[in-house]
Design a protein around this motif. Structure first.
Motif, PDB file in Angstrom:
ATOM      1  N   PRO A  87      -0.249   8.033   1.995  1.00 35.99           N
ATOM      2  CA  PRO A  87      -1.192   8.965   1.362  1.00 35.99           C
ATOM      3  C   PRO A  87      -2.592   8.938   1.983  1.00 35.99           C
ATOM      4  CG  PRO A  87      -0.706   7.106  -0.109  1.00 35.99           C
ATOM      5  CD  PRO A  87       0.240   7.006   1.053  1.00 35.99           C
ATOM      6  N   LYS A  88      -2.970   7.819   2.590  1.00 33.01           N
ATOM      7  CA  LYS A  88      -4.324   7.742   3.172  1.00 33.01           C
ATOM      8  C   LYS A  88      -4.285   7.709   4.705  1.00 33.01           C
ATOM      9  CE  LYS A  88      -5.397   4.924  -0.827  1.00 33.01           C
ATOM     10  NZ  LYS A  88      -5.317   3.510  -1.232  1.00 33.01           N
TER      11      LYS A  88
ATOM     12  N   ARG B 224       5.242   8.130   2.882  1.00 34.03           N
ATOM     13  CA  ARG B 224       4.230   8.760   2.020  1.00 34.03           C
ATOM     14  C   ARG B 224       2.859   8.728   2.709  1.00 34.03           C
ATOM     15  NH1 ARG B 224       5.441   5.578  -3.646  1.00 34.03           N
ATOM     16  NH2 ARG B 224       7.528   6.404  -4.007  1.00 34.03           N
TER      17      ARG B 224
ATOM     18  N   ALA C 237       6.792   9.431 -10.110  1.00 30.97           N
ATOM     19  CA  ALA C 237       5.841   8.449 -10.649  1.00 30.97           C
ATOM     20  C   ALA C 237       5.855   8.482 -12.180  1.00 30.97           C
ATOM     21  CB  ALA C 237       4.449   8.760 -10.115  1.00 30.97           C
TER      22      ALA C 237
ATOM     23  N   SER D 278       0.858  -1.180   0.000  1.00 29.21           N
ATOM     24  CA  SER D 278       0.000   0.000   0.000  1.00 29.21           C
ATOM     25  C   SER D 278       0.902   1.241   0.000  1.00 29.21           C
ATOM     26  CB  SER D 278      -0.881  -0.013   1.260  1.00 29.21           C
ATOM     27  OG  SER D 278      -1.658   1.153   1.318  1.00 29.21           O
ATOM     28  N   GLY D 279       0.588   2.190  -0.888  1.00 25.45           N
ATOM     29  CA  GLY D 279       1.409   3.402  -0.971  1.00 25.45           C
ATOM     30  C   GLY D 279       2.645   3.263  -1.833  1.00 25.45           C
ATOM     31  N   SER D 280       2.836   2.087  -2.424  1.00 27.16           N
ATOM     32  CA  SER D 280       4.037   1.883  -3.251  1.00 27.16           C
ATOM     33  C   SER D 280       3.955   2.667  -4.557  1.00 27.16           C
ATOM     34  CB  SER D 280       4.259   0.392  -3.534  1.00 27.16           C
ATOM     35  OG  SER D 280       3.139  -0.155  -4.207  1.00 27.16           O
ATOM     36  N   GLY D 281       2.730   3.007  -4.964  1.00 29.94           N
ATOM     37  CA  GLY D 281       2.564   3.789  -6.202  1.00 29.94           C
ATOM     38  C   GLY D 281       1.797   3.053  -7.292  1.00 29.94           C
ATOM     39  N   LYS D 282       1.201   1.926  -6.962  1.00 30.70           N
ATOM     40  CA  LYS D 282       0.486   1.130  -7.976  1.00 30.70           C
ATOM     41  C   LYS D 282      -0.575   1.961  -8.712  1.00 30.70           C
ATOM     42  CE  LYS D 282      -1.075  -1.866  -4.932  1.00 30.70           C
ATOM     43  NZ  LYS D 282      -0.544  -1.229  -3.707  1.00 30.70           N
ATOM     44  N   SER D 283      -1.470   2.587  -7.953  1.00 33.68           N
ATOM     45  CA  SER D 283      -2.579   3.338  -8.576  1.00 33.68           C
ATOM     46  C   SER D 283      -2.056   4.508  -9.403  1.00 33.68           C
ATOM     47  CB  SER D 283      -3.524   3.898  -7.516  1.00 33.68           C
ATOM     48  OG  SER D 283      -4.021   2.865  -6.740  1.00 33.68           O
ATOM     49  N   THR D 284      -1.102   5.218  -8.844  1.00 40.27           N
ATOM     50  CA  THR D 284      -0.563   6.395  -9.540  1.00 40.27           C
ATOM     51  C   THR D 284       0.094   5.979 -10.856  1.00 40.27           C
ATOM     52  OG1 THR D 284      -0.146   7.360  -7.364  1.00 40.27           O
ATOM     53  CG2 THR D 284       0.947   8.404  -9.226  1.00 40.27           C
ATOM     54  N   ILE D 285       0.917   4.947 -10.785  1.00 35.58           N
ATOM     55  CA  ILE D 285       1.627   4.487 -11.991  1.00 35.58           C
ATOM     56  C   ILE D 285       0.625   3.879 -12.985  1.00 35.58           C
ATOM     57  CG2 ILE D 285       3.361   2.849 -12.849  1.00 35.58           C
ATOM     58  CD1 ILE D 285       4.811   3.292 -10.087  1.00 35.58           C
TER      59      ILE D 285
ATOM     60  N   SER E 250       8.659   6.483 -13.379  1.00 34.21           N
ATOM     61  CA  SER E 250       8.373   5.047 -13.249  1.00 34.21           C
ATOM     62  C   SER E 250       7.459   4.577 -14.369  1.00 34.21           C
ATOM     63  CB  SER E 250       7.699   4.751 -11.910  1.00 34.21           C
ATOM     64  OG  SER E 250       8.593   4.988 -10.858  1.00 34.21           O
TER      65      SER E 250
HETATM   66  N1  LIG Z   1       7.915   7.529  -7.659  1.00 33.44           N
HETATM   67  C1  LIG Z   1       6.639   7.462  -7.261  1.00 33.44           C
HETATM   68  N2  LIG Z   1       5.832   6.556  -7.818  1.00 33.44           N
HETATM   69  C2  LIG Z   1       4.539   6.468  -7.411  1.00 33.44           C
HETATM   70  N3  LIG Z   1       3.983   7.253  -6.483  1.00 33.44           N
HETATM   71  C3  LIG Z   1       4.751   8.205  -5.913  1.00 33.44           C
HETATM   72  C4  LIG Z   1       6.102   8.329  -6.279  1.00 33.44           C
HETATM   73  N4  LIG Z   1       6.632   9.299  -5.540  1.00 33.44           N
HETATM   74  C5  LIG Z   1       5.630   9.756  -4.748  1.00 33.44           C
HETATM   75  N5  LIG Z   1       4.500   9.110  -4.967  1.00 33.44           N
HETATM   76  C6  LIG Z   1       3.224   9.336  -4.243  1.00 33.44           C
HETATM   77  O1  LIG Z   1       3.008   8.170  -3.424  1.00 33.44           O
HETATM   78  C7  LIG Z   1       1.609   7.896  -3.343  1.00 33.44           C
HETATM   79  C8  LIG Z   1       1.346   6.486  -3.841  1.00 33.44           C
HETATM   80  O2  LIG Z   1      -0.029   6.191  -3.648  1.00 33.44           O
HETATM   81  P1  LIG Z   1      -0.811   5.199  -4.573  1.00 33.44           P
HETATM   82  O3  LIG Z   1      -0.499   5.427  -6.015  1.00 33.44           O
HETATM   83  O4  LIG Z   1      -2.250   5.256  -4.141  1.00 33.44           O
HETATM   84  O5  LIG Z   1      -0.150   3.794  -4.159  1.00 33.44           O
HETATM   85  P2  LIG Z   1      -0.843   2.359  -4.039  1.00 33.44           P
HETATM   86  O6  LIG Z   1      -1.906   2.278  -5.110  1.00 33.44           O
HETATM   87  O7  LIG Z   1       0.286   1.388  -4.261  1.00 33.44           O
HETATM   88  O8  LIG Z   1      -1.405   2.302  -2.663  1.00 33.44           O
HETATM   89  C9  LIG Z   1       0.888   8.957  -4.185  1.00 33.44           C
HETATM   90  O9  LIG Z   1       0.482   9.981  -3.317  1.00 33.44           O
HETATM   91  C10 LIG Z   1       1.993   9.442  -5.119  1.00 33.44           C
HETATM   92  O10 LIG Z   1       1.788  10.776  -5.565  1.00 33.44           O
END
Ligand SMILES: Nc1ncnc2c1ncn2[C@@H]1O[C@H](COP(=O)(O)OP(=O)(O)O)[C@@H](O)[C@H]1O
Ligand SMILES: Nc1ncnc2c1ncn2[C@@H]1O[C@H](COP(=O)(O)OS(=O)(=O)O)[C@@H](OP(=O)(O)O)[C@H]1O
Length: 197
Positions: free
Chosen positions: A141-142, A139, A180, A34-41, A183
């Protein structure tokens, strides 16, 4: 188990739908804490693929848990069932000719392998969003890591619920301070190099 069920062979198949769309259907399966960036990427990837004329569908953990998997929690058993449903759904969407992007923690190796086995060779692309726990927690985020540390959330992945790292993912995205967007670019380049796109 349902009985007396016979499979119908339809006249229009996956190959025909894929040809119509001019793309190779597959699942791009993002896994990580969780918070690794899956959704954002995944979102950035979907935007780029759409701009390139690809027909995609993004399945995201939080969203799917509002509907299809709304009856499931975070025990090991519920996570297994969550990923089983997502895997079957992904297979249907691949059959529909889509490029499916999934963003689930999917902490168990055997569940990710279940999806791989449901699909044909080359249709399951495992992407390890390899962001260390310390960075995810920074991070937060939530605010969920803080809640987990405070004992307000039980069975939180990485804290008191396990995450089994992929052993041989098609794409490995280790975190080394990149954005992100970087990535997502790295992911597209890797998918292209390896002949998936
Ligand atoms: N290199 C990065 N890749 C992805 N997210 C990043 C990165 N650096 C910072 N972030 C931030 O980290 C958070 C990742 O949250 P999210 O994408 O919801 O992750 P997940 O879906 O894995 O829980 C976001 O707030 C995003 O803006
Ligand atoms: N106990 C616990 N452990 C992990 N995650 C939790 C938990 N409780 C709620 N959440 C929120 O649910 C999102 C993860 O759902 P997933 O469907 O991806 O999880 S799993 O694959 O079934 O393990 C996850 O979203 P992401 O942060 O996008 O991964 C969290 O926001």
């Amino acid at each position: 188990m349902a009985e007396n069920i016979v499979w119908h062979q339809h006249k229009i198949d996956k190959a025909e739908r894929a040809k119509l769309k001019g793309q190779k259907p597959m699942v791009i399966w993002l896994t990580g804490l969780s918070g690794s960036g899956k959704s954002t990427i995944a979102n950035l990837l979907e935007q780029k693929l759409t701009a390139a004329g690809k027909h995609t569908y993004l399945l995201d953990g939080d969203n799917v848990r509002h509907g299809l998997c709304g009856d499931l929690g975070f025990s090991d058993k519920d996570r297994v069932e969550n990923i089983r449903r997502i895997s079957e759904l992904s297979k249907l969407f691949v059959d529909a000719g889509l490029i499916v992007i999934t963003a689930f923690i999917s902490p168990f190796r055997s569940d990710r392998d279940f999806c791989r086995k449901l699909l044909q060779a080359g249709e399951f692309v495992e992407v390890f969003v390899d962001t260390p726990l310390a960075e995810c927690e920074k991070r937060d985020p939530k605010g969920l890591y803080q809640k987990a540390r405070d004992g307000q959330i039980k069975e939180f992945t990485g804290i008191d619920s396990p995450y089994q790292k992929p052993e041989n993912p098609e794409v490995h995205l280790p975190f080394s301070g990149q954005t992100a967007a970087q990535s997502a670019d790295e992911l597209i380049a890797s998918l292209t190099d390896k002949g998936f796109l």
